[in-house]
Design a protein around this motif. Structure first.
Motif, PDB file in Angstrom:
ATOM      1  N   ALA A 139      22.741 -24.094  33.145  1.00  0.00           N
ATOM      2  CA  ALA A 139      23.983 -24.612  33.621  1.00  0.00           C
ATOM      3  C   ALA A 139      24.772 -23.594  34.157  1.00  0.00           C
ATOM      4  O   ALA A 139      25.381 -23.593  35.475  1.00  0.00           O
ATOM      5  N   GLU A 140      24.739 -22.412  33.609  1.00  0.00           N
ATOM      6  CA  GLU A 140      25.325 -21.149  34.298  1.00  0.00           C
ATOM      7  C   GLU A 140      24.913 -20.674  35.682  1.00  0.00           C
ATOM      8  O   GLU A 140      25.604 -20.273  36.556  1.00  0.00           O
ATOM      9  N   GLY A 141      23.462 -20.741  35.567  1.00  0.00           N
ATOM     10  CA  GLY A 141      22.679 -20.664  37.122  1.00  0.00           C
ATOM     11  C   GLY A 141      23.357 -21.515  38.044  1.00  0.00           C
ATOM     12  O   GLY A 141      23.635 -21.177  39.351  1.00  0.00           O
ATOM     13  N   MET A 142      23.294 -22.767  37.634  1.00  0.00           N
ATOM     14  CA  MET A 142      23.817 -24.052  38.667  1.00  0.00           C
ATOM     15  C   MET A 142      24.970 -23.760  38.871  1.00  0.00           C
ATOM     16  O   MET A 142      25.490 -23.734  40.197  1.00  0.00           O
ATOM     17  N   TRP A 143      26.227 -23.353  38.076  1.00  0.00           N
ATOM     18  CA  TRP A 143      27.531 -23.166  38.418  1.00  0.00           C
ATOM     19  C   TRP A 143      27.625 -22.000  39.471  1.00  0.00           C
ATOM     20  O   TRP A 143      28.214 -21.933  40.226  1.00  0.00           O
ATOM     21  N   GLU A 144      26.787 -20.782  39.234  1.00  0.00           N
ATOM     22  CA  GLU A 144      26.938 -19.664  39.927  1.00  0.00           C
ATOM     23  C   GLU A 144      26.459 -20.090  41.398  1.00  0.00           C
ATOM     24  O   GLU A 144      27.234 -19.733  42.304  1.00  0.00           O
TER      25      GLU A 144
ATOM     26  N   CYS B   3      26.428 -22.945  42.846  1.00  0.00           N
ATOM     27  CA  CYS B   3      27.244 -23.868  43.581  1.00  0.00           C
ATOM     28  C   CYS B   3      28.782 -23.052  43.862  1.00  0.00           C
ATOM     29  O   CYS B   3      29.207 -23.266  45.142  1.00  0.00           O
ATOM     30  N   SER B   4      29.047 -22.313  43.164  1.00  0.00           N
ATOM     31  CA  SER B   4      30.124 -21.497  43.520  1.00  0.00           C
ATOM     32  C   SER B   4      29.980 -20.534  44.884  1.00  0.00           C
ATOM     33  O   SER B   4      30.900 -20.543  45.628  1.00  0.00           O
ATOM     34  N   ARG B   5      28.701 -19.732  44.683  1.00  0.00           N
ATOM     35  CA  ARG B   5      28.407 -18.967  46.023  1.00  0.00           C
ATOM     36  C   ARG B   5      28.304 -19.974  47.170  1.00  0.00           C
ATOM     37  O   ARG B   5      28.984 -19.465  48.078  1.00  0.00           O
ATOM     38  N   LEU B   6      27.768 -21.192  47.086  1.00  0.00           N
ATOM     39  CA  LEU B   6      27.729 -22.110  48.241  1.00  0.00           C
ATOM     40  C   LEU B   6      29.097 -22.358  48.721  1.00  0.00           C
ATOM     41  O   LEU B   6      29.289 -22.614  50.096  1.00  0.00           O
ATOM     42  N   SER B   7      29.868 -22.705  47.747  1.00  0.00           N
ATOM     43  CA  SER B   7      31.207 -23.353  48.162  1.00  0.00           C
ATOM     44  C   SER B   7      32.069 -22.218  48.732  1.00  0.00           C
ATOM     45  O   SER B   7      32.554 -22.338  49.849  1.00  0.00           O
ATOM     46  N   ASN B   8      32.041 -20.653  48.180  1.00  0.00           N
ATOM     47  CA  ASN B   8      32.780 -19.905  48.834  1.00  0.00           C
ATOM     48  C   ASN B   8      32.259 -19.489  50.083  1.00  0.00           C
ATOM     49  O   ASN B   8      32.903 -19.208  51.102  1.00  0.00           O
ATOM     50  N   LYS B   9      30.942 -19.545  50.306  1.00  0.00           N
ATOM     51  CA  LYS B   9      30.506 -19.275  51.736  1.00  0.00           C
ATOM     52  C   LYS B   9      30.747 -20.380  52.734  1.00  0.00           C
ATOM     53  O   LYS B   9      31.191 -20.098  53.924  1.00  0.00           O
TER      54      LYS B   9
END
Length: 167
Positions: A100-105, A107-113
């Motif tokens: 879950a933590e890996g998926m959150w990270e 998704c967060s990176r993709l969103s920021n990009k």
């Protein structure tokens, strides 16, 4: 304790979504280590239910924060005996947490990009000047020939400007 079946007790507590019922069940598991493994296993199953497909909701309520496997593991006293079945349930819970933590990270990176890319596109678009049609030598705002002076009345110029979309 009276039920004897931890899985059924977890399902009942999940159905009623009652904090006091969860507290009683968790205290029972803390005082009876043989109930800890089935409790953690069932809670892990309940936490993952309906999450097999993206955008698919199971319709069940989320577990209360105190009833999540990770929180129960955090609250285990240091003197809790670690039996093989408890160790495998804890391992499964920790793996789920890491996933879950890996998926959150990710998704967060993709969103920021994506946000960065869109900001750059907006900045690039807004850095351009007004388009002038060189063949016709006309202003794109007032459609007058560029060699002519602009209209003297500001209201005429303002009336020619496009109306911004109200969002």
């Amino acid at each position: 304790e009276r039920m004897g079946d931890v899985v059924q007790a977890v399902d009942t507590a999940a159905d009623y979504d009652d904090k006091k019922l969860w507290d009683i069940l968790i205290k029972h598991a803390h005082s009876n280590p043989e109930a800890m493994a089935p409790l953690l296993t069932r809670l892990d199953e309940l936490e993952r239910r309906g999450s097999g497909q993206v955008g698919r909701d199971s319709g069940h309520k989320a577990l209360l924060p105190d009833a999540r496997p990770a929180n129960i593991i955090r609250k285990l006293p240091p003197s809790t005996p670690v039996r093989k079945d408890i160790a495998s349930a804890i391992d499964s819970t920790l793996r789920s947490m890491a996933l879950a933590e890996g998926m959150w990270e990710s998704c967060s990176r993709l969103s920021n990009k994506e946000v960065r890319t869109r900001k750059q596109a907006i900045i690039a678009t807004n850095n351009r000047g007004s388009l002038v049609a060189p063949a016709a030598r006309q202003c794109t705002v007032c459609s007058r020939c560029i060699v002519q002076p602009p209209p003297g009345d500001d209201a005429v110029i303002i009336g020619m400007l496009p109306v911004p979309d109200s969002a």
